[in-house]
Motif scaffolding. Structure first.
Motif, PDB file in Angstrom:
ATOM      1  N   LEU A  87      41.416 -27.046  29.221  1.00 52.22           N
ATOM      2  CA  LEU A  87      41.429 -28.483  28.930  1.00 52.22           C
ATOM      3  C   LEU A  87      40.434 -29.254  29.787  1.00 52.22           C
ATOM      4  O   LEU A  87      39.895 -30.277  29.353  1.00 52.22           O
ATOM      5  CB  LEU A  87      42.832 -29.051  29.158  1.00 52.22           C
ATOM      6  CG  LEU A  87      43.887 -28.716  28.106  1.00 52.22           C
ATOM      7  CD1 LEU A  87      45.270 -29.100  28.613  1.00 52.22           C
ATOM      8  CD2 LEU A  87      43.593 -29.431  26.791  1.00 52.22           C
ATOM      9  N   THR A  88      40.218 -28.797  30.982  1.00 56.15           N
ATOM     10  CA  THR A  88      39.345 -29.533  31.904  1.00 56.15           C
ATOM     11  C   THR A  88      37.893 -29.079  31.836  1.00 56.15           C
ATOM     12  O   THR A  88      37.063 -29.576  32.609  1.00 56.15           O
ATOM     13  CB  THR A  88      39.858 -29.388  33.353  1.00 56.15           C
ATOM     14  OG1 THR A  88      40.035 -27.999  33.653  1.00 56.15           O
ATOM     15  CG2 THR A  88      41.182 -30.113  33.527  1.00 56.15           C
ATOM     16  N   THR A  89      37.566 -28.175  30.922  1.00 54.70           N
ATOM     17  CA  THR A  89      36.184 -27.704  30.814  1.00 54.70           C
ATOM     18  C   THR A  89      35.544 -27.992  29.458  1.00 54.70           C
ATOM     19  O   THR A  89      34.327 -27.854  29.329  1.00 54.70           O
ATOM     20  CB  THR A  89      36.095 -26.186  31.080  1.00 54.70           C
ATOM     21  OG1 THR A  89      37.012 -25.495  30.222  1.00 54.70           O
ATOM     22  CG2 THR A  89      36.430 -25.873  32.527  1.00 54.70           C
ATOM     23  N   THR A  90      36.330 -28.385  28.452  1.00 54.19           N
ATOM     24  CA  THR A  90      35.745 -28.657  27.142  1.00 54.19           C
ATOM     25  C   THR A  90      36.624 -29.619  26.352  1.00 54.19           C
ATOM     26  O   THR A  90      37.832 -29.700  26.594  1.00 54.19           O
ATOM     27  CB  THR A  90      35.559 -27.358  26.332  1.00 54.19           C
ATOM     28  OG1 THR A  90      34.891 -27.661  25.097  1.00 54.19           O
ATOM     29  CG2 THR A  90      36.899 -26.710  26.006  1.00 54.19           C
ATOM     30  N   ASP A  91      36.003 -30.358  25.439  1.00 53.16           N
ATOM     31  CA  ASP A  91      36.759 -31.264  24.569  1.00 53.16           C
ATOM     32  C   ASP A  91      36.907 -30.698  23.164  1.00 53.16           C
ATOM     33  O   ASP A  91      37.881 -31.012  22.486  1.00 53.16           O
ATOM     34  CB  ASP A  91      36.055 -32.634  24.482  1.00 53.16           C
ATOM     35  CG  ASP A  91      36.045 -33.364  25.808  1.00 53.16           C
ATOM     36  OD1 ASP A  91      36.790 -32.952  26.715  1.00 53.16           O
ATOM     37  OD2 ASP A  91      35.278 -34.340  25.934  1.00 53.16           O
ATOM     38  N   GLU A  92      35.944 -29.905  22.720  1.00 55.67           N
ATOM     39  CA  GLU A  92      36.008 -29.282  21.393  1.00 55.67           C
ATOM     40  C   GLU A  92      36.536 -27.865  21.550  1.00 55.67           C
ATOM     41  O   GLU A  92      35.802 -26.958  21.921  1.00 55.67           O
ATOM     42  CB  GLU A  92      34.635 -29.265  20.720  1.00 55.67           C
ATOM     43  CG  GLU A  92      34.693 -28.722  19.306  1.00 55.67           C
ATOM     44  CD  GLU A  92      33.328 -28.678  18.635  1.00 55.67           C
ATOM     45  OE1 GLU A  92      33.268 -28.313  17.448  1.00 55.67           O
ATOM     46  OE2 GLU A  92      32.323 -28.992  19.303  1.00 55.67           O
ATOM     47  N   ILE A  93      37.814 -27.690  21.306  1.00 58.56           N
ATOM     48  CA  ILE A  93      38.470 -26.405  21.554  1.00 58.56           C
ATOM     49  C   ILE A  93      38.503 -25.635  20.241  1.00 58.56           C
ATOM     50  O   ILE A  93      39.400 -25.792  19.419  1.00 58.56           O
ATOM     51  CB  ILE A  93      39.873 -26.622  22.151  1.00 58.56           C
ATOM     52  CG1 ILE A  93      39.743 -27.438  23.439  1.00 58.56           C
ATOM     53  CG2 ILE A  93      40.554 -25.285  22.435  1.00 58.56           C
ATOM     54  CD1 ILE A  93      41.050 -27.885  24.042  1.00 58.56           C
ATOM     55  N   THR A  94      37.500 -24.824  20.065  1.00 59.09           N
ATOM     56  CA  THR A  94      37.346 -24.054  18.839  1.00 59.09           C
ATOM     57  C   THR A  94      38.107 -22.739  18.932  1.00 59.09           C
ATOM     58  O   THR A  94      38.536 -22.312  20.018  1.00 59.09           O
ATOM     59  CB  THR A  94      35.870 -23.746  18.586  1.00 59.09           C
ATOM     60  OG1 THR A  94      35.371 -22.936  19.673  1.00 59.09           O
ATOM     61  CG2 THR A  94      35.058 -25.027  18.502  1.00 59.09           C
TER      62      THR A  94
END
Length: 798
Positions: free
Chosen positions: A310-317
């Motif tokens: 959660l703290t490393t990306t906003d688009e969680i593919t």
């Protein structure tokens, strides 16, 4: 002051979990929600005057610059001469007499309720009672404990302290997100009518309503529904957006739309949830530490893994989830579900909201809290999908097979299976050659036998794992049957019949799924159901929400109507009584007359494989050598679908291949070649492809798409006739025309496209069918095999 809301159940399940994933241990309470609710009411109703049922509880914990609101609903509060006991009731198919202690998460839930009651009422002591009731035998088992306020306070404070890390992350993220939302503009100039669509969507959410949106391809409907929904989140009208799809194609459109908004400055966390089978690291999911290396100790590692992602990306593919899960040695599917708790947008299949067996219990289960927006893509698919989700079938031959496998493994389960078979034998004895409708009373004995089997099975596998996939699947089928049986009402039809291969089947058929679906829609603060084919809208209102007071908007196409030619070839028919060699030949001649007028790529859609193959045999003989003719195969694999469409592309264009859509951007260099693809109406090529530019210039649709006459369709026809609706329309004509319009919609995908739609069937001239045509089809030409001048004239303009 900012507030984070969480239910008691969500809190304890997220914070207090540990150890392995082992689905062998828990097969009972989760799927018994409907029967469990009735058990709750029965137990609550049998208590004395000192017992108060369904008591809402809430506590706000001041954390400085934000507040955590923890809420729930206690099943019961017992006030015995000012001594308070909190009662938590759970229904289970297992033998309650064999329970040695409460399930830890159930007990933790009750302790949280007890703490809230003690705090709000200034109590020094409070009792906690866990009440377990057997769903198959009504036996009750109590577990009672007493706690001091200090004990409960210390325990609850520990749980809250563990959660603060997540709450603080959520608060800080929400602040940054909301600032970005207010600053984000629509990513490009609005197309004609697109801004009005976005305004309709926003008003729907503002007024907490539902909107049916008919929006043709090219109106930009995906971005038009997502953008105003995102704006509503910043205004605290909703917490999350669920973008719900029937196929992966819709998910990709949503992912792209969110990507456009991120490029415009939006901060918005999204996750794409797909089926467990497609996420699993094993060939087939086996959720236990002996079979899956990620299952062992999963819950000890998962929270740290989720926080890092959660703290490393906003688009969680899907790809990012799989990669991160592999790195952290956790289940990727379970991690996707956990990540969704902290995401702003969730992109997933219909199942995860509407299917009672697959719905995300984190959001829609018992005591879950939240304010959600539902964006239902390709909503025309939800009618049949809804019926499927809320229907069930029990096959006698499956019972016999399970009995054979159990005979030497468990005597008690063998006896339970035999009881089910006897009940089916009784029902079969009342059946004739055709289907027979039963009353709910007719199957009461069968339901009881199934309940006894389910409960006994759960008791047995705790002591003696059976290690038999067939038996396990049979058990799950029984659970589905029981869950469906508990929903039976006037919108269901119970009937038995023989399948084509002679198997005896008992069906619980949800003829009208609107009531079941509506219970799900009520969990949203606003819903938009959109599609390019929602005509007539009254049909979809009746079967999806049951409320004709819902909002409805028809968005006109933004494309030049002069670039689409629509024609009816009324000299042929696909009626069953007209199907013959001569009719197939006439249809083949009509197809040839159309495709010979202008070089390019065409698709021809037929009502069935057999019909297609018959016409193909004639067409193949009369086509010229400059025409390549292809035919869709039965049960094509994904690779075969790709190969089929590659024949349209002679120059190796780029393509994006997913499970449900194959998108091509093709430039045909050889103007002397025509490619004609024979396909089945309603199949993957009539709704699951996006051929742009010159890659498809014509869609020829043979027949009105009416579903084949069968038991279910006849039951639907009679049901809606009795409801003073047009049974034939609701069972046959409207579903058929939806397939026709979907196939027609393959032609014009962008403003640069030009093409024709040819409707080959005399019935298309009838007002019952023309009334369902899109408004854009205002100038329809009439042609036949001998006269295609209107089509020739159309092409001469280009």
């Amino acid at each position: 002051m900012k507030k984070i809301r969480i239910s008691v159940r969500q809190l304890v399940e997220f914070i207090l979990r540990s150890g392995d994933i082992d689905n062998r241990r828990y097969v009972n309470t989760a799927d018994a929600m409907l029967q469990g609710a009735r058990i709750h009411r029965r137990i609550q109703g049998s208590q004395g005057t000192d017992y108060t049922s369904e008591v809402p509880l809430v506590i706000e914990i001041d954390c400085g610059y934000y507040v955590i609101e923890v809420s729930g609903r206690a099943d019961g509060i017992i006030n015995n001469n000012s001594y308070i006991t909190v009662d938590e009731i759970k229904g289970t198919y297992a033998d309650v007499e064999k329970l040695e202690e409460p399930v830890p998460v159930h007990f933790a839930q009750a302790k949280c309720y007890a703490y809230i009651v003690a705090l709000n009422n200034t109590l020094e002591r409070v009792g906690v009672r866990m009440t377990y009731c057997g769903l198959r035998d009504d036996n009750i088992r109590y577990f009672e404990t007493e706690y001091t306020f200090e004990e409960l306070s210390e325990w609850s404070t520990g749980v809250i302290d563990e959660y603060k890390k997540w709450a603080e992350f959520q608060i800080k993220w929400n602040e940054a997100r909301d600032i970005s939302i207010r600053q984000t503009e629509f990513p490009y100039e609005y197309r004609p009518g697109q801004k009005e669509l976005a305004e309709y969507v926003y008003r729907t959410i503002y007024h907490k309503k539902r909107l049916f949106l008919q929006a043709p391809t090219g109106t930009g409907k995906t971005l038009s529904v997502i953008f105003p929904s995102v704006k509503a989140v910043a205004e605290e009208r909703a917490e999350k957006i669920f973008y719900l799809t029937a196929k992966n194609a819709g998910a990709l459109a949503a992912i792209d739309a969110y990507g456009l908004l991120r490029n415009a400055g939006l901060k918005f966390k999204t996750v794409h949830i797909i089926a467990k089978e497609k996420m699993c690291v094993l060939p087939k999911p086996e959720c236990n530490p002996e079979a899956c290396p990620y299952a062992k100790g999963h819950f000890d590692r998962i929270n740290d893994a989720v926080y890092e992602l959660l703290t490393t990306t906003d688009e969680i593919t899907t790809e990012r989830i799989k990669s991160h899960a592999d790195k952290k040695r956790v289940c990727p599917f379970e991690m996707a579900l956990d990540v969704s708790l902290f995401c702003d947008g969730i992109i997933c299949d219909y199942n995860y909201v509407f299917d009672p067996r697959a719905a995300l219990k984190r959001f829609f289960g018992e005591a879950a809290v939240g304010r959600y927006i539902f964006l239902v893509d390709e909503a025309h698919n939800l009618v049949d999908r809804g019926r499927e989700m809320y229907s069930a079938c029990l096959v006698k031959e499956d019972v016999k097979e399970a009995g054979k496998r159990l005979k030497d493994k468990s005597r008690v389960l063998d006896s339970r299976i035999k009881a089910i078979k006897r009940q089916l034998d009784r029902l079969e004895g009342a059946s004739g050659d055709k289907y027979i409708v039963h009353t709910t009373g007719d199957i009461s004995g069968l339901i009881l036998s199934c309940e006894r089997f389910a409960g006994t099975y759960e008791d047995v596998i705790k002591e003696q794992p059976l290690n038999d996939e067939t038996i396990e699947q049979f058990y799950f089928n029984i659970r589905t049957f029981l869950d469906t049986a508990d929903r039976l009402d006037e919108k269901y039809t119970v009937y038995s019949e023989y399948s084509e291969d002679g198997r005896f089947m008992l069906n619980l058929f949800n003829t009208d799924p609107s009531e079941n679906l509506m219970k799900c829609f009520e969990k949203a603060v606003g819903t938009v159901l959109f599609s390019a084919t929602l005509l007539p809208v009254r049909y979809y209102m009746d079967l999806l929400t049951g409320d004709r007071n819902d909002y409805a908007v028809y968005a006109r196409s933004v494309f030049d109507p002069g670039k689409l030619g629509v024609y009816i070839a009324g000299d042929v028919s696909s009626k069953y009584n007209r199907r013959s060699g001569s009719e197939y030949r006439k249809i083949a001649e009509g197809i040839n007359a159309v495709v010979s007028l202008h070089k390019g790529n065409y698709m021809v859609f037929f009502p069935s494989y057999n019909f297609m193959e018959e016409v193909y045999s004639f067409y193949h003989k009369i086509k010229t050598d400059d025409i390549i003719c292809l035919m869709q195969g039965r049960n094509m694999t994904e690779e075969e679908r790709v190969e089929f469409l590659e024949n349209f592309d002679k120059h190796g264009s780029e393509r994006d291949i997913t499970d449900d859509i194959i998108t091509y951007d093709i430039e045909i260099e050889d103007d002397n070649i025509t490619t004609v693809g024979f396909c089945v109406l309603g199949g993957v090529f009539s709704e699951g492809i996006d051929l742009t530019e010159e890659s498809l210039i014509g869609s020829i649709i043979v027949g009105t798409g009416l579903p084949m006459v069968c038991t279910e369709r006849e039951i639907l026809r009679r049901y809606f006739d009795m409801a003073d609706m047009d049974g034939f329309d609701y069972a046959y004509r409207i579903p058929g025309m939806n397939k026709v319009l979907q196939a027609a919609g393959r032609v014009i995908r962008t403003e640069n496209d030009t093409g024709i739609v040819v409707l080959m069937d005399e019935r298309f001239k009838n007002p019952e069918y023309t009334a369902m045509f899109p408004k854009e089809w205002s100038d329809i030409g009439m042609i036949d095999r001998a006269g295609t001048d209107a089509v020739k004239k159309f092409w001469s303009r280009f």
